[in-house]
Design a protein around this motif. Structure first.
Motif, mmCIF file in Angstrom:
data_model
loop_
_atom_site.group_PDB
_atom_site.id
_atom_site.type_symbol
_atom_site.label_atom_id
_atom_site.label_comp_id
_atom_site.label_asym_id
_atom_site.label_seq_id
_atom_site.Cartn_x
_atom_site.Cartn_y
_atom_site.Cartn_z
ATOM 1 N N ASP A 204 12.451 -49.116 -44.556
ATOM 2 C CA ASP A 204 13.338 -48.941 -43.401
ATOM 3 C C ASP A 204 12.743 -47.952 -42.404
ATOM 4 O O ASP A 204 12.820 -48.160 -41.194
ATOM 5 N N GLU A 205 12.126 -46.886 -42.903
ATOM 6 C CA GLU A 205 11.530 -45.883 -42.016
ATOM 7 C C GLU A 205 10.405 -46.494 -41.173
ATOM 8 O O GLU A 205 10.341 -46.291 -39.959
ATOM 9 N N TYR A 206 9.537 -47.263 -41.806
ATOM 10 C CA TYR A 206 8.422 -47.892 -41.094
ATOM 11 C C TYR A 206 8.949 -48.914 -40.083
ATOM 12 O O TYR A 206 8.473 -49.003 -38.953
ATOM 13 N N ARG A 207 9.963 -49.707 -40.473
ATOM 14 C CA ARG A 207 10.570 -50.687 -39.571
ATOM 15 C C ARG A 207 11.132 -49.990 -38.340
ATOM 16 O O ARG A 207 10.926 -50.434 -37.205
ATOM 17 N N GLN A 208 11.811 -48.860 -38.536
ATOM 18 C CA GLN A 208 12.394 -48.139 -37.406
ATOM 19 C C GLN A 208 11.319 -47.563 -36.479
ATOM 20 O O GLN A 208 11.503 -47.530 -35.264
ATOM 21 N N ILE A 209 10.201 -47.131 -37.035
ATOM 22 C CA ILE A 209 9.094 -46.643 -36.199
ATOM 23 C C ILE A 209 8.582 -47.778 -35.322
ATOM 24 O O ILE A 209 8.400 -47.614 -34.105
ATOM 25 N N ILE A 210 8.361 -48.946 -35.919
ATOM 26 C CA ILE A 210 7.879 -50.104 -35.157
ATOM 27 C C ILE A 210 8.900 -50.496 -34.084
ATOM 28 O O ILE A 210 8.545 -50.753 -32.932
ATOM 29 N N GLU A 211 10.179 -50.545 -34.454
ATOM 30 C CA GLU A 211 11.219 -50.882 -33.482
ATOM 31 C C GLU A 211 11.229 -49.887 -32.326
ATOM 32 O O GLU A 211 11.351 -50.285 -31.155
ATOM 33 N N GLY A 212 11.079 -48.594 -32.653
ATOM 34 C CA GLY A 212 11.074 -47.564 -31.611
ATOM 35 C C GLY A 212 9.907 -47.717 -30.659
ATOM 36 O O GLY A 212 10.064 -47.627 -29.434
ATOM 37 N N ILE A 213 8.718 -47.964 -31.200
ATOM 38 C CA ILE A 213 7.534 -48.158 -30.355
ATOM 39 C C ILE A 213 7.736 -49.347 -29.421
ATOM 40 O O ILE A 213 7.541 -49.247 -28.206
ATOM 41 N N ILE A 214 8.130 -50.480 -29.984
ATOM 42 C CA ILE A 214 8.293 -51.693 -29.178
ATOM 43 C C ILE A 214 9.404 -51.524 -28.142
ATOM 44 O O ILE A 214 9.244 -51.903 -26.976
ATOM 45 N N ALA A 215 10.534 -50.950 -28.542
ATOM 46 C CA ALA A 215 11.650 -50.785 -27.609
ATOM 47 C C ALA A 215 11.269 -49.899 -26.427
ATOM 48 O O ALA A 215 11.582 -50.206 -25.275
ATOM 49 N N HIS A 216 10.563 -48.806 -26.690
ATOM 50 C CA HIS A 216 10.160 -47.913 -25.600
ATOM 51 C C HIS A 216 9.079 -48.538 -24.726
ATOM 52 O O HIS A 216 9.092 -48.346 -23.506
ATOM 53 N N GLU A 217 8.151 -49.291 -25.325
ATOM 54 C CA GLU A 217 7.125 -49.989 -24.532
ATOM 55 C C GLU A 217 7.774 -50.987 -23.576
ATOM 56 O O GLU A 217 7.344 -51.128 -22.434
ATOM 57 N N ALA A 218 8.793 -51.678 -24.054
ATOM 58 C CA ALA A 218 9.449 -52.713 -23.256
ATOM 59 C C ALA A 218 10.568 -52.165 -22.377
ATOM 60 O O ALA A 218 11.133 -52.889 -21.567
ATOM 61 N N GLY A 219 10.912 -50.883 -22.553
ATOM 62 C CA GLY A 219 11.983 -50.289 -21.758
ATOM 63 C C GLY A 219 13.370 -50.760 -22.148
ATOM 64 O O GLY A 219 14.288 -50.770 -21.327
ATOM 65 N N ILE A 220 13.537 -51.148 -23.400
ATOM 66 C CA ILE A 220 14.847 -51.645 -23.862
ATOM 67 C C ILE A 220 15.435 -50.759 -24.959
ATOM 68 O O ILE A 220 16.254 -51.211 -25.751
ATOM 69 N N GLN A 221 15.033 -49.483 -24.993
ATOM 70 C CA GLN A 221 15.531 -48.584 -26.034
ATOM 71 C C GLN A 221 17.052 -48.436 -25.991
ATOM 72 O O GLN A 221 17.673 -48.129 -27.000
ATOM 73 N N HIS B 191 20.097 -45.060 -34.166
ATOM 74 C CA HIS B 191 18.677 -45.319 -34.409
ATOM 75 C C HIS B 191 17.885 -44.043 -34.128
ATOM 76 O O HIS B 191 18.094 -43.388 -33.105
ATOM 77 N N PRO B 192 16.965 -43.640 -35.037
ATOM 78 C CA PRO B 192 16.252 -42.375 -34.865
ATOM 79 C C PRO B 192 15.342 -42.334 -33.628
ATOM 80 O O PRO B 192 14.944 -41.253 -33.187
ATOM 81 N N TYR B 193 15.019 -43.495 -33.032
ATOM 82 C CA TYR B 193 14.124 -43.509 -31.878
ATOM 83 C C TYR B 193 14.803 -44.085 -30.632
ATOM 84 O O TYR B 193 14.148 -44.563 -29.733
ATOM 85 N N LYS B 194 16.127 -43.998 -30.576
ATOM 86 C CA LYS B 194 16.849 -44.489 -29.399
ATOM 87 C C LYS B 194 16.516 -43.648 -28.164
ATOM 88 O O LYS B 194 16.293 -44.177 -27.092
ATOM 89 N N THR B 195 16.442 -42.335 -28.318
ATOM 90 C CA THR B 195 16.211 -41.439 -27.181
ATOM 91 C C THR B 195 14.738 -41.212 -26.904
ATOM 92 O O THR B 195 14.292 -41.296 -25.758
ATOM 93 N N ASN B 196 13.972 -40.928 -27.934
ATOM 94 C CA ASN B 196 12.544 -40.625 -27.788
ATOM 95 C C ASN B 196 11.725 -41.556 -28.677
ATOM 96 O O ASN B 196 12.119 -41.845 -29.801
ATOM 97 N N PRO B 197 10.547 -41.986 -28.192
ATOM 98 C CA PRO B 197 9.700 -42.833 -29.015
ATOM 99 C C PRO B 197 9.090 -42.065 -30.195
ATOM 100 O O PRO B 197 9.028 -40.833 -30.147
ATOM 101 N N PRO B 198 8.652 -42.762 -31.224
ATOM 102 C CA PRO B 198 8.003 -42.094 -32.352
ATOM 103 C C PRO B 198 6.807 -41.265 -31.865
ATOM 104 O O PRO B 198 6.068 -41.684 -30.978
ATOM 105 N N GLY B 199 6.677 -40.084 -32.394
ATOM 106 C CA GLY B 199 5.558 -39.214 -32.041
ATOM 107 C C GLY B 199 5.784 -38.362 -30.810
ATOM 108 O O GLY B 199 4.927 -37.573 -30.436
ATOM 109 N N ALA B 200 6.928 -38.523 -30.170
ATOM 110 C CA ALA B 200 7.193 -37.746 -28.939
ATOM 111 C C ALA B 200 7.639 -36.339 -29.276
ATOM 112 O O ALA B 200 8.147 -36.046 -30.291
#
Length: 91
Positions: free
Chosen positions: A58-75, A82-91
């Motif tokens: 689940d943790e890895y899935r959420q990281i991938i979802e966060g990266i893709i959502a922020h890249e596409a601007g659909i966070q 969701h742990p990456y709704k506000t900030n992308p992973p690694g921010a």
């Protein structure tokens, strides 16, 4: 892939049925609709990841979802918890 899960915009899509694609077979696919009645989907998939439960936590899935959502601007479409709704992973 019995017992697999389908997620859309960071949330599990409950009640969706699916069949895994044939390995080594490329071509057009269909999500939704019922082929015998000529029904087809009217969607565009920009990114699709198909991974087995053996490699996806689940943790890895959420990281991938966060990266893709922020890249596409659909966070904003991610669930509120969701742990990456506000900030992308690694921010």
């Amino acid at each position: 892939m019995a017992g697999g899960k389908f997620y859309t915009n960071g949330a599990e899509a409950v009640g969706w049925g699916y069949n895994p694609p044939s390995v080594g077979r490329a071509g057009n696919g269909n999500i939704g609709g019922y082929a015998p009645y000529g029904e087809t989907s009217q969607i565009t998939i920009s990114k699709l990841l198909w991974l087995t439960d053996a490699v996806m936590t689940d943790e890895y899935r959420q990281i991938i979802e966060g990266i893709i959502a922020h890249e596409a601007g659909i966070q904003s479409e991610l669930p509120s918890d969701h742990p990456y709704k506000t900030n992308p992973p690694g921010a």
